[in-house]
Write a protein that holds these residues in place. Sequence first.
Motif, short mmCIF file in Angstrom:
data_model
loop_
_atom_site.label_atom_id
_atom_site.label_comp_id
_atom_site.label_asym_id
_atom_site.label_seq_id
_atom_site.Cartn_x
_atom_site.Cartn_y
_atom_site.Cartn_z
N ALA A 185 2.99 7.66 -2.61
CA ALA A 185 2.20 6.44 -2.41
C ALA A 185 0.99 6.43 -3.33
O ALA A 185 0.63 5.38 -3.89
CB ALA A 185 1.76 6.34 -0.95
N LEU A 215 6.36 4.40 2.80
CA LEU A 215 7.05 5.51 2.15
C LEU A 215 6.95 6.79 2.97
O LEU A 215 7.82 7.68 2.86
CB LEU A 215 6.46 5.76 0.76
N ASP A 219 0.82 -1.21 0.00
CA ASP A 219 0.00 0.00 0.00
C ASP A 219 0.85 1.26 0.00
O ASP A 219 0.34 2.38 -0.11
CB ASP A 219 -0.96 0.01 1.20
N GLY A 220 2.16 1.11 0.14
CA GLY A 220 3.05 2.26 0.09
C GLY A 220 3.08 3.09 1.35
O GLY A 220 3.73 4.15 1.39
N GLY A 221 2.41 2.62 2.43
CA GLY A 221 2.41 3.37 3.67
C GLY A 221 3.80 3.58 4.25
O GLY A 221 4.08 4.62 4.88
N VAL A 239 9.99 5.11 -6.23
CA VAL A 239 9.65 4.27 -5.08
C VAL A 239 10.84 3.39 -4.71
O VAL A 239 11.20 3.26 -3.53
CB VAL A 239 8.40 3.40 -5.38
N ASN A 267 2.61 10.66 1.12
CA ASN A 267 1.28 10.39 0.58
C ASN A 267 1.19 10.58 -0.93
O ASN A 267 0.52 9.82 -1.62
CB ASN A 267 0.24 11.28 1.27
N SER A 300 0.21 3.75 -6.39
CA SER A 300 -1.05 3.02 -6.53
C SER A 300 -1.65 3.22 -7.92
O SER A 300 -2.17 2.28 -8.53
CB SER A 300 -2.03 3.48 -5.45
#
Length: 473
Positions: free
Chosen positions: A217, A211, A207-209, A253, A214, A221
């Motif tokens: 992320a 990172l 979910d990229g949390g 990322v 926001n 997505s």
Amino acid sequence: MTKGKRNKMLLSLSIALTSFIAFNGNANAAVAAPRIAEQTSLEQGSEVKQARTSNEALQDWKNWVDDHAYSLNSIQPESFESKIASNKFEDLEMLKPLLHDKRIVFLGESSHGVAEFSLAKTRIIQFLHQEMGYNVLAFESGMGNVMNAQGKIDKQSAQQTMKDGIFGVWWSKETLPLFEYTKKTQSTEQPLMLAGFDIQQQGAFTDGGWLENNQLAKQFSEVENQLVDWTYSKDLKGYQKAKPSIIDVYKQVKSQIPLKEKELKAAYPSEPHITKLMERTLADRIRLAEEYVELSIQSNVDIEQNKYDSFFKTMEWRDQGMLENLLWLAEEIYPTEKFIVWAHNDHIRKAQSEVMGSPYALNLMGERLPDIYKKYSYVLGLYMASGENASNARETWSVLPPVKGSTEDILSSTKKPYTFIDLRNRQNERGNSWMFEPRISYSWGVIQESFVPRDQFDGILLIDKVSIPNYIE
């Protein structure tokens, strides 16, 4: 002169002529000696053996299988708290001498949609893990997806781990016991670690949390969804315009991984190799965006015109990526561990390109495996003789009756529900010659194929009657 004296005289003459040839090199005598010996043999009343008929050969093969096959007592996974009693696996003991020096055991299946295959493989995995020290289970599923599932295995239910990690074709009540078992082993001295080796996209893997950014992320997505859409598109030029920005997000990322190692470990506490696996997964995404998506788009266009070469290229590209990932896991992540691999028969067969009648008679993962790995691997194919199975889209169809003389027909002669036969450690002889020559078998229970069993598998497990999985949505 009596018959006995005549035979003695002929035999003496044969010996004399043979001696004469040895000392004088007389070519005419060299022809005469075998003829006299043959005549002597006929006069002594010996019979010339006639070739056996196909029915006689089939009966010889079935008799041999009856004598050499093993029957499993059960395919139901064993209940587990902290340890399964060894006597629960007595019917699998025959595997120990076959696998004692093997680092990788490949567990195949002729269809993804068979309840009994998942049950049988789960029980075999329990045995291999507990009794033989196979501590890594690698799925034909996304590397990042299984990484995510393993990383959170202690935080969530076994069912959620299953759904996070593996393709939906295996989301069933029959596969769930494997993940319940795996979850419980995490608190033991010998945890069973989950891994994925598939390179193709399987939905978002994080979910990229971690990172803590926001905007990035959200971009991550979005490109994950875009990549899926483009893979099924026919707009090659449109993708080529979008491609640089998609790749740029993945690179951004990936660049954050060394800076966010602490956050990654906190997000995935049960995956000790999270940073390396995240880097590898994102590198795979970049490869997908750079190479695979364009191949896939071209395939989508060509299939509409009944051209399949580009589709086959996507399959071979995927299998090469799966092989590279599996070898990387074995050499870089778990260099001292033994592996179990869960995949379709087509991916693990040792000479898939030689399978006649297969829609995927291509050079796939198992055939590309380096020789040193083939030496220390054991490839077990699972087949079915009757019942029903399901497609990847969960469409149900009946398993066709075994063809006379097919692998399924021969192994069914045991009249047992679960029949295992070892092929690898056999020499060609009258009773088992069937495994050294082309035999018919069914893929997915309906696609007739022909291949030499021993060239493709080290062992086969035949399940007499199968049923469709009890799917979990």
